[in-house]
Motif scaffolding. Structure first.
Motif, mmCIF file in Angstrom:
data_model
loop_
_atom_site.group_PDB
_atom_site.id
_atom_site.type_symbol
_atom_site.label_atom_id
_atom_site.label_comp_id
_atom_site.label_asym_id
_atom_site.label_seq_id
_atom_site.Cartn_x
_atom_site.Cartn_y
_atom_site.Cartn_z
ATOM 1 N N HIS A 315 0.837 -1.206 0.000
ATOM 2 C CA HIS A 315 0.000 0.000 0.000
ATOM 3 C C HIS A 315 0.868 1.250 0.000
ATOM 4 O O HIS A 315 1.866 1.336 0.702
ATOM 5 C CB HIS A 315 -1.013 0.001 1.143
ATOM 6 C CG HIS A 315 -0.471 0.204 2.521
ATOM 7 N ND1 HIS A 315 -0.238 1.451 3.056
ATOM 8 C CD2 HIS A 315 -0.141 -0.671 3.499
ATOM 9 C CE1 HIS A 315 0.198 1.321 4.303
ATOM 10 N NE2 HIS A 315 0.288 0.042 4.590
ATOM 11 N N ASP A 327 5.884 2.127 7.092
ATOM 12 C CA ASP A 327 4.489 1.749 6.825
ATOM 13 C C ASP A 327 3.821 2.695 5.859
ATOM 14 O O ASP A 327 3.160 3.619 6.271
ATOM 15 C CB ASP A 327 3.728 1.684 8.145
ATOM 16 C CG ASP A 327 2.317 1.155 7.965
ATOM 17 O OD1 ASP A 327 2.024 0.597 6.902
ATOM 18 O OD2 ASP A 327 1.506 1.310 8.899
ATOM 19 N N ASN A 328 3.938 2.532 4.558
ATOM 20 C CA ASN A 328 4.543 1.367 3.960
ATOM 21 C C ASN A 328 5.400 1.784 2.783
ATOM 22 O O ASN A 328 5.433 1.107 1.752
ATOM 23 C CB ASN A 328 3.461 0.369 3.533
ATOM 24 C CG ASN A 328 4.010 -0.983 3.152
ATOM 25 O OD1 ASN A 328 5.172 -1.278 3.323
ATOM 26 N ND2 ASN A 328 3.180 -1.798 2.559
ATOM 27 N N GLU A 361 -5.583 1.826 2.183
ATOM 28 C CA GLU A 361 -5.333 0.658 3.044
ATOM 29 C C GLU A 361 -5.527 1.024 4.506
ATOM 30 O O GLU A 361 -6.131 0.266 5.265
ATOM 31 C CB GLU A 361 -3.903 0.147 2.817
ATOM 32 C CG GLU A 361 -3.639 -1.235 3.436
ATOM 33 C CD GLU A 361 -3.176 -1.181 4.897
ATOM 34 O OE1 GLU A 361 -3.110 -2.245 5.526
ATOM 35 O OE2 GLU A 361 -2.889 -0.076 5.410
ATOM 36 N N GLU A 362 -5.025 2.194 4.886
ATOM 37 C CA GLU A 362 -5.027 2.565 6.305
ATOM 38 C C GLU A 362 -6.437 2.777 6.852
ATOM 39 O O GLU A 362 -6.647 2.731 8.050
ATOM 40 C CB GLU A 362 -4.173 3.814 6.538
ATOM 41 C CG GLU A 362 -2.687 3.627 6.271
ATOM 42 C CD GLU A 362 -2.000 2.693 7.264
ATOM 43 O OE1 GLU A 362 -2.692 2.023 8.054
ATOM 44 O OE2 GLU A 362 -0.757 2.625 7.238
ATOM 45 N N ASP A 400 4.003 -5.655 3.979
ATOM 46 C CA ASP A 400 3.468 -4.576 4.818
ATOM 47 C C ASP A 400 3.688 -4.820 6.305
ATOM 48 O O ASP A 400 2.923 -4.311 7.113
ATOM 49 C CB ASP A 400 1.970 -4.365 4.541
ATOM 50 C CG ASP A 400 1.428 -3.128 5.238
ATOM 51 O OD1 ASP A 400 2.221 -2.208 5.536
ATOM 52 O OD2 ASP A 400 0.225 -3.073 5.507
#
Ligand SMILES: [Zn+2]
Length: 511
Positions: A315, A327-328, A361-362, A400
């Motif tokens: 991501h 991250d990331n 993604e987060e 990840d």
């Protein structure tokens, strides 16, 4: 009467028979990949540009727009084909923090390290406010505080306990015993948690935020970091982009996360009965309309099996208080470098190799799930109609779990995949890549594939704590270059072997 085998059963038998033979390893190609990736690596160049120049990459932020444009240019420059920015879902409104300044004025002057929570509104210019501790738990607490908080800066969480260990241990590596446990421990399958029965007396985060908003507080301060110097926690309920109305109003008050030392100090002073005065100013740029977010993909086209696809990825989005080097950005740098290596060694794969850089993604794997839905079928519903591409995806490999070195790969409950994943690991035992773990792991983008019944795998990495985890401290400096170099070599080699494999990646039995 013998019934003819159904196609799926026949395919499974073929796979099983083929796997009885040793899985071939392309040693000459491994040698070229290793040489390119270990002697001419650009992985830290990618990592450095993303983290130092582009910065944080909150989905739909201006930083992210810039980063997406850069990534597409970079993928084209690497000579990849079909560089695509694929919009997905009405994600929310754009949000950028443009300025934050928080200070304690009394009883002692001190600048405070603090960041607004994502998707919250800014202050109305510079504000000076009395601080007050308000810990809301039950509905009765609302009556205690109603009408008393206008213009106040609320300390809304208990003092944060600080764990000193993560920042003083250096770079941790898995021990042989730990790796052995990861390989052999039988883990019961993760079952979805039973829906929690809400206690009607307890307030939800949304209700607390709405109360503070309605009471007209100047700001809600909080500290949820357990780490020295770290502001952490940017995903509070009630602050998501979709909580913005078309009129540009947020359901949330001004919300600011403060480092535990600074927060706890104010908390202790207030507990002594001594007033605390703070000054704060937050400027956030809020979009006027709901927009789509973007995933980026690009390919090395295949040859005789070009309609089949091997995917690698990570991501690209992050939280906003640091460049999120681990991250990331680290996963993105590794995936970019893996593609660069494959191009540099002149790889002409049988199957198409596709890189994916996900967004959203987060906030909950939105990008990868939307992609899986769009291209393969409906995640989480294995009875839903599949798309033609569903059967043409060989596998997806994801990074990840921070910037640590690969030590193995998780089977994700797909025991039949062990012969392939294990054979492809063989050339990297000298690098410490030794474990095919029977565990299933979650929380990142391979889950979007796995839950759709597709082979999605996450590499097993040394876990490097202390800087990652959505903090303001996740910068280039904590990345170990050799780790990322090795990871890129391994990811490139897995992609290559998957693209060349004579046998298909076995799939888990559909429930
Ligand atoms: Zn992540």
């Amino acid at each position: 009467m013998l019934r003819p085998l159904r196609p799926l059963a026949a395919a499974l038998l073929l796979t099983a028979a083929a796997l009885a033979d040793p899985v071939p390893v392309d040693w000459p190609m491994v040698a070229r990949i290793r040489e390119e990736g270990l002697q001419h690596s650009r992985v830290m160049d990618f990592e450095g540009y993303i983290t130092d120049v582009l910065g944080a990459r909150l989905t739909l932020s201006r930083d992210m727009q810039r980063a997406l444009a850069w990534a597409q240019g970079e993928l084209r420059e690497l000579g990849l084909a079909n560089v695509t920015a694929e919009p997905f879902m009405d994600f929310g409104v754009a949000w950028d923090n443009e300025y934050v300044s928080v200070h304690m004025l009394e009883p002692d002057y001190s600048p405070l390290v603090a960041y607004p929570l994502a998707h919250t509104p800014g202050t109305d210019g510079r504000q000076v406010a009395q601080a007050v501790i308000v810990e809301l738990t039950t509905r009765e607490d609302l009556e205690t505080w109603r009408g008393k908080l206008r213009g106040m800066a609320v300390l809304s969480t208990p003092p944060a306990a600080i764990d000193l260990a993560p920042l003083t241990n250096g770079v941790p590596r898995y021990t042989d015993e730990q790796l052995n446990a990861l390989e052999h421990t039988v883990i019961a399958p993760v079952r979805p948690a039973a829906p929690r029965v809400p206690n009607p007396d307890l307030l939800t985060s949304e209700e607390k935020a709405a109360f503070f908003k309605a009471e007209g507080v100047t700001a809600v301060l909080q500290s949820e970091s357990g780490w020295l110097g770290a502001v952490r926690g940017f995903s509070r309920p009630g602050t998501r982009t979709d909580h913005w109305s078309a009129a540009g109003d947020s359901a949330a008050p001004v919300m600011i996360a403060v480092t535990p030392e600074h927060y706890n100090r104010m908390y202790r002073i207030l507990k002594r009965g001594i007033p605390v005065k703070v000054e704060l100013e937050v400027r956030n740029r809020i979009g006027q309309q709901v927009e789509k977010a973007m995933n980026i993909t690009a390919e090395i086209p295949g040859s005789d099996l070009r309609n089949e696809v091997v995917m690698i990825g990570a991501h690209f989005d992050s939280w906003h208080a640091s460049p999120n080097a681990s991250d990331n950005a680290s996963g993105v740098a590794v995936a970019l470098e893996a593609m660069r290596i494959l191009k540099a060694v002149g790889a002409k794969p049988r199957r198409t190799i596709r890189i994916a850089l996900w967004s959203g993604e987060e906030q909950g794997l939105w990008g990868s799930r939307a992609y899986v839905r769009q291209h393969f079928g409906i995640p989480g519903d294995t009875t839903a109609p599949k798309k033609p591409e569903y059967d043409r995806l060989f596998a997806y490999f994801n990074q990840d779990y921070g910037p640590g070195q690969y030590r193995g790969i998780y089977l994700q409950g797909n025991e039949a995949a062990r012969p392939l994943l294990s054979a492809w690991m063989e050339p990297f035992r000298d690098m410490g890549m030794t474990v095919v773990s029977n565990q299933s792991v979650g929380s990142t983008d391979h889950v979007a594939f796995d839950e759709a019944g597709l082979p999605g795998f996450q590499f097993l990495q040394d876990r490097v704590p202390g800087t990652g985890g959505h903090t303001n401290l996740d910068f280039y400096d904590s990345i170990q270059p050799e780790d990322l170099m090795k990871n890129a070599v391994i990811m490139a080699s897995y992609a290559w072997h998957a693209a060349q494999s004579d046998v298909r990646m076995p799939r888990k039995a559909r429930p």
